[in-house]
Enzyme design. Structure first.
Site, short mmCIF file in Angstrom:
data_model
loop_
_atom_site.label_atom_id
_atom_site.label_comp_id
_atom_site.label_asym_id
_atom_site.label_seq_id
_atom_site.Cartn_x
_atom_site.Cartn_y
_atom_site.Cartn_z
N GLY A 108 0.83 -1.20 0.00
CA GLY A 108 0.00 0.00 0.00
C GLY A 108 0.86 1.25 0.00
N GLU B 152 7.25 3.55 4.15
CA GLU B 152 7.57 4.73 4.94
C GLU B 152 9.02 5.20 4.79
OE1 GLU B 152 6.88 1.69 6.27
OE2 GLU B 152 8.18 1.27 7.98
N ASN B 153 9.59 5.16 3.58
CA ASN B 153 10.95 5.68 3.41
C ASN B 153 11.05 7.04 4.08
OD1 ASN B 153 11.32 3.53 1.44
ND2 ASN B 153 10.00 4.81 0.19
N GLU C 294 1.89 6.02 7.72
CA GLU C 294 3.26 6.20 7.24
C GLU C 294 3.94 7.37 7.97
OE1 GLU C 294 4.35 3.80 5.56
OE2 GLU C 294 2.37 2.97 5.20
N HIS D 242 5.27 6.43 11.27
CA HIS D 242 6.57 5.74 11.18
C HIS D 242 7.76 6.70 11.13
CE1 HIS D 242 5.52 1.58 10.92
NE2 HIS D 242 4.89 1.65 9.77
N GLU E 158 4.86 -2.01 13.50
CA GLU E 158 3.62 -1.98 12.73
C GLU E 158 2.41 -1.90 13.65
OE1 GLU E 158 3.55 -1.23 9.92
OE2 GLU E 158 5.61 -1.65 9.36
ZN LIG Z 1 3.66 0.33 8.66
#
Ligand SMILES: [Zn+2]
Ligand SMILES: *[C@@H]1O[C@H](CO)[C@@H](O)[C@H](O)[C@H]1NC(C)=O
Ligand SMILES: *[C@@H]1O[C@H](CO)[C@@H](O)[C@H](O)[C@H]1NC(C)=O
Ligand SMILES: *[C@@H]1O[C@H](CO)[C@@H](O)[C@H](O)[C@H]1NC(C)=O
Ligand SMILES: *[C@@H]1O[C@H](CO)[C@@H](O)[C@H](O)[C@H]1NC(C)=O
Length: 965
Positions: free
Chosen positions: A364, A367-368, A401, A404, A423
């Protein structure tokens, strides 16, 4: 994607007046909103040509001034008289030299030095070409003090070609004409390139010219900004340069600036690294080289990096941006980041946040850090085409994201075995972030339906796994991939996340942790905030039971005697022997929030296998309801008389049970029935009261559970009776939505009501209510007649398309297929892709299956879900299964056929894999799908037993509920 398209936003930025005539120049302006279409350069500047909204600038006196353009307040008056004839007494440069490029490093100090001065230091060289023979170098310089080189000169001259440069005879500053003058001991050679190096210091004065200082107050603190106004003749006050418009050159610019500030210049910032000076915390930002340009157009800015100066950009295909599909993401990103800054009490660690939507993307989102990638449907929102559920997905996935950026990126786990922490936490706080962005949605309630129920379903299997694994147990890439399942994404149970403490993030910033570090910090937090843990336990000992052993308990309450107990809940009781041993013996420390006859009681902890609490004993019509608002990760069973009293409450005064618990009662009952704790008919009876229920959550919970009945019975005679029952149940709901939408012309105002409207239409049409079928077929027909005008509201499209294609034939299907191909909007395409699987024509379904593995027809990322959609259609099921078996080798090699139970697919998958046992033996390596397949096999064998045991009585019950003509 350097050449990509994006829109960007500087959140709540304080725009800066560059050299404006106003005395006070700092602005409280809400949003500088720049829509960049064709260019990549983003500079905070009121004269930014890309701005679609002109910022309104407010001085501290509160008056509004318009954006100054080319203001010349700080221009020194040019004297007209020329005192002598020496070249350095003339105001114009001689035509002997021509600059090629500059390399310039400037370091403004935003604090006063020992002399009480704000200064900046600089190091620069200019490479110039000699175009006419001369023994004199004139370069502009104003109010700069130079560091002397060896030999006492103010600059160093070297030749770049295969010659020796003449030495400098003398050098001085000519103040009137603003030159640095160098007389040479010989001539420069025409055509040759020379380099002139200087080191200098200047004052960062509050004088609005050159490199100058601007001050403002924010939250009671005095802030200093270093900025420039060069036009027309003040570049020479920032560094020595040939300061005439025709003297164009390329500029390589580097700015040194304190940590906590950002540096901006004409070029795109390229790298920011730690600066040179050991003791001072300095960053060094280099900018990409400029085009060939005049000195007066240069700009350097160093400004405090507060969150409200963060640059947010959304990248996507050009058309998606020009169609404004990025706006929603752009608008909510800033508020969500701000929310998390407060929630974590740690500022956003980066100067920018880029988010990009990619047409092909398997997950989906990812999260870079600072550059988040999304599939298009997870980021792009089109108010004309997207439904409220599309919107909700975008809000929650962005929040996930962004969460994160701190939890996961700033503080990172040591090894993948603790992935669940990452997560699980993000999956929990995404609701808090999204709730902040969309406070009217009540989205926090949906945690129960979206996450808890999904995880309950998997974690109730003997093949589940503990959240945390031993570090040594996770080594191979497949093992790591397997961890990304729903259990790892489980929401933070037992409420401990509520008091997650900032000390944790602070202590481990830029470092790695293991999960026990978190518990230690939570313990500290619990102590200081007075959270009451049961005596003898700390967060560590409580949480270990939840994360080191798999599964969750069912709490059984006997209201006859106040006795309550816990047991590991298994969907298939026959699988109990397969459950691995646990050092905690599958006992948990369970927080129990509960109510008695509608009144909330004080929190109780169940610390042992069984316990007694006289308060839970009831008399007469009193009833007990536990796990209030599903704040704990467990199911609840009651003695039969209490179940009966709860059913009675549902049928008479349902509102005395919180809506989340109405949904939960249904879900618990159905699952307890499958696990043989209660009778299946008792579970079905929880749906009787739905006749009057209007709320989304109980309906959704019931429909999800009844889906299981559909799957089990859709090819048997039970199906017809079940349809007849549901048709009666949904009639009133359908009428209700018809009423509140003015005969389907309006959209219900509540977010959840919009969802339930979809349920009403879906169930009414699929159970054959004529009014519903005429409605959906009519809308679809209208659309087929004029494809440019789709009369169906985006919220209803999935359902209406599906209903119309299911009821229709080839023409409806082909129209849908053409619209799918023509659609430039990912969410719209997804709805059609789903609906195309609804047809009842086997040959169309077979054609569609073939398409699914043809990447020119269906994107590779969508192949798996398309097959799953087809498999969830009763006609498509056997076709899909044969298809997968025939093409297994190809599918396995070309598609990451992950069985991760995302959203709706988990239940539908079960029958598809009913033959998996043999199949697994045939293909004994599924890669990362192994665990998921194991889980499917387990569920399927339980289902087969279940159907055998229940078919007869279920049929009789449905039959008894339907009035006979
Ligand atoms: Zn995640
Ligand atoms: C600019 O000069 C500095 C110092 O000599 C050098 O480190 C840097 O590489 C130069 N940059 C460019 C773009 O030439
Ligand atoms: C230097 O250049 C000037 C101007 O062209 C010329 O008059 C002079 O003779 C040159 N000097 C030498 C030493 O070549
Ligand atoms: C430099 O100039 C000298 C003298 O003109 C010549 O001998 C030599 O080859 C040149 N070197 C280069 C690298 O051009
Ligand atoms: C430059 O030198 C002058 C004269 O010594 C001095 O007054 C001034 O403060 C210096 N400027 C800076 C920025 O150090």
């Amino acid at each position: 994607m350097g050449g990509g398209f994006y829109i960007s936003k500087v959140v709540g930025v304080a725009g800066i007046v560059l050299g404006a005539g106003a005395v006070a120049t700092i602005i409280a302006l809400a949003v500088v909103y720049s829509e960049e279409v064709a260019k990549n350069n983003e500079v905070i500047s009121p004269t930014n040509e890309g701005s679609t909204v002109k910022p309104t600038l407010t001085t501290t006196e509160g008056s509004s001034v318009s954006t100054p353009e080319g203001s010349s307040v700080s221009t020194p008056l040019l004297p007209t008289a020329q005192p002598s004839n020496e070249p350095w007494d003339k105001y114009r440069l001689p035509d002997t030299l021509k600059p090629d490029h500059y390399n310039l490093t400037l370091w403004p100090r935003l604090k006063v030095n020992e002399q009480g001065l704000y200064i900046f230091t600089g190091e620069t060289y200019v490479v110039f070409q000699c175009v006419k023979e001369t023994d004199l170098i004139l370069i502009h310089s104003n109010k700069l003090n130079y560091t002397k080189w060896e030999g006492g000169q103010l600059a160093k001259l070297t030749a770049l070609g295969n010659i020796t440069a003449p030495t400098i005879k003398s050098s001085w500053l000519q103040e009137t004409t603003q030159y640095l003058v160098m007389q040479l001991n010989g001539n420069l050679t025409v055509g040759e390139l020379y380099q002139l190096d200087t080191k200098f210091v200047g004052e960062l004065a509050n004088d609005l010219g050159g490199f100058y200082r601007s001050e403002y107050e924010e939250d009671g603190i005095e802030k200093v900004v270093a900025t420039t106004q060069m036009q027309p003749t003040d570049a020479r006050k920032a560094f020595p340069c040939f300061d005439e418009p025709a003297m164009k050159a390329v500029f390589h610019i580097t700015l040194l600036h304190p940590v906590g500030t950002i540096a901006l210049s004409n070029g795109m910032e390229r790298v920011t690294m730690e600066g040179p000076e050991g003791t001072v915390e300095v960053l060094k930002t280099s900018f990409s080289e400029t085009k060939r340009m005049s000195t007066y157009l240069l700009a350097f800015i160093v400004i405090a990096m507060l969150l409200n100066r963060l640059q947010i950009r959304i990248y996507a295909r050009k058309k998606a941006i020009t169609d404004k599909q990025g706006e929603y993401a752009l608008n909510i990103t800033g508020p969500i980041l701000k929310f998390f800054e407060e929630y974590y009490n740690v500022s956003y660690p980066l100067p920018k946040s880029d988010q990009i939507a990619l047409p092909d993307f398997n997950a989906g989102a990812m999260e870079n850090w600072g550059l988040i990638t999304y599939r298009e449907t997870a980021l792009l929102y089109d108010p004309e085409m997207s439904s409220n559920s599309n919107k909700e997905r975008i809000a929650t996935i962005i929040a996930h994201e962004l969460a994160h950026m701190w939890f996961g990126n700033l503080v990172t786990l040591n090894w993948w075995n603790d992935l669940w922490l990452n997560e699980g936490f993000a999956s929990y706080v995404e609701y808090l972030g999204a709730n902040d962005a969309e406070p009217d949605w009540n989205i926090k309630d949906l945690i129960v339906l979206n996450d808890v129920h999904r995880v309950f379903a998997i974690d109730a299997l003997a093949s589940s796994h503990p959240l945390s694994s031993e570090e040594q147990a996770i080594q191979k890439p497949e093992q790591i991939s397997e961890l990304f399942d729903a259990i790892s994404y489980m929401y933070c149970n037992v409420c401990v996340c509520h008091f997650l403490q900032q000390t944790y993030l602070k202590a481990f910033s830029y470092n790695n942790t293991v999960y026990s570090d978190l518990w230690d910090h939570l313990d500290l937090a619990a102590n200081s905030s007075g959270v009451s843990l049961p005596t003898g336990f700390n967060v560590n000992s409580i949480m270990n039971r939840w994360v080191l052993q798999m599964g969750f308990p069912v709490i059984t309450i006997d209201t006859a005697n106040g006795h309550f107990s816990q047991e590991h809940f298994l969907l298939d009781p026959a699988s109990r022997p397969d459950v691995p041993e646990s050092e905690f013996k599958y006992e948990w420390i369970v927080p129990i929030r509960w109510m008695k006859t509608g009144k909330e009681q004080s929190l109780t902890w169940l610390k042992t296998r069984t316990a007694n609490m006289t308060d839970m004993k009831v008399i007469e019509n009193e009833w007990v309801l536990a796990n209030l608002n599903v704040s704990g990760y467990y199911r609840v069973n009651y003695d039969v008389p209490n179940w009966e009293r709860l059913l009675n409450v549902l049928n008479t005064t349902p509102e005395s049970i919180p809506v989340i618990n109405r949904a939960q009662l249904i879900d618990d009952a159905f699952n307890l029935a499958r696990a043989k704790y209660i009778d299946t008919i008792l579970a079905l009876r929880t749906t009787k009261y739905l006749k009057t229920e209007k709320e989304y959550m109980p309906w959704e919970s019931a429909l999800n559970n009844l889906d299981f009945f559909y799957l089990m019975f859709d090819r048997s005679e039970v199906f017809g009776y079940m349809q007849a029952y549901l048709k009666i149940q949904v009639e009133e709901l359908f009428g209700h939505f018809k009423n509140i939408t003015d005969n389907w012309t309006k959209v219900p105002s509540g977010h959840m009501d919009q969802y339930n409207q979809v349920n009403a239409i879906r169930v009414a049409c699929s159970t054959g209510i004529d009014e519903c079928l005429n409605l959906t077929k009519g809308w679809y027909k209208q659309w087929m007649n004029d494809p440019t005008k789709n009369p169906i509201h985006p919220n209803l499209r999935t359902t209406v398309y599906c209903s119309a294609i299911s009821a229709g034939g080839e023409a409806e299907w082909e129209f849908g297929w053409n619209q799918f191909n023509a659609s430039t909007i990912a969410t719209e395409a997804d709805k059609l892709r789903y609906a195309l699987a609804c047809t009842k024509q086997p040959w169309l379904l077979n054609k569609y299956l073939e398409y699914s593995l043809n990447p020119t027809k269906i994107r590779k990322q969508d192949a798996t879900s398309t097959i799953v959609y087809i498999a969830s259609n009763v006609v498509g099921q056997p076709l899909a299964w044969d298809f997968i078996r025939d093409r297994w080798q190809y599918i396995f090699e070309h598609h990451s056929f992950t069985f991760a139970p995302t959203g709706t697919s988990s239940i539908q998958l079960m029958l598809l894999f009913s033959q998996l046992k043999d199949f697994q033996a045939e293909h004994n390596d599924f890669g990362s799908g192994n665990l998921a397949i194991q889980q499917s096999i387990e569920r399927t064998s339980a289902n087969i037993r279940w159907v055998a045991e229940n078919k007869k009585k279920v049929l009789e019950w449905f039959d008894g509920e339907v009035p006979k003509p």
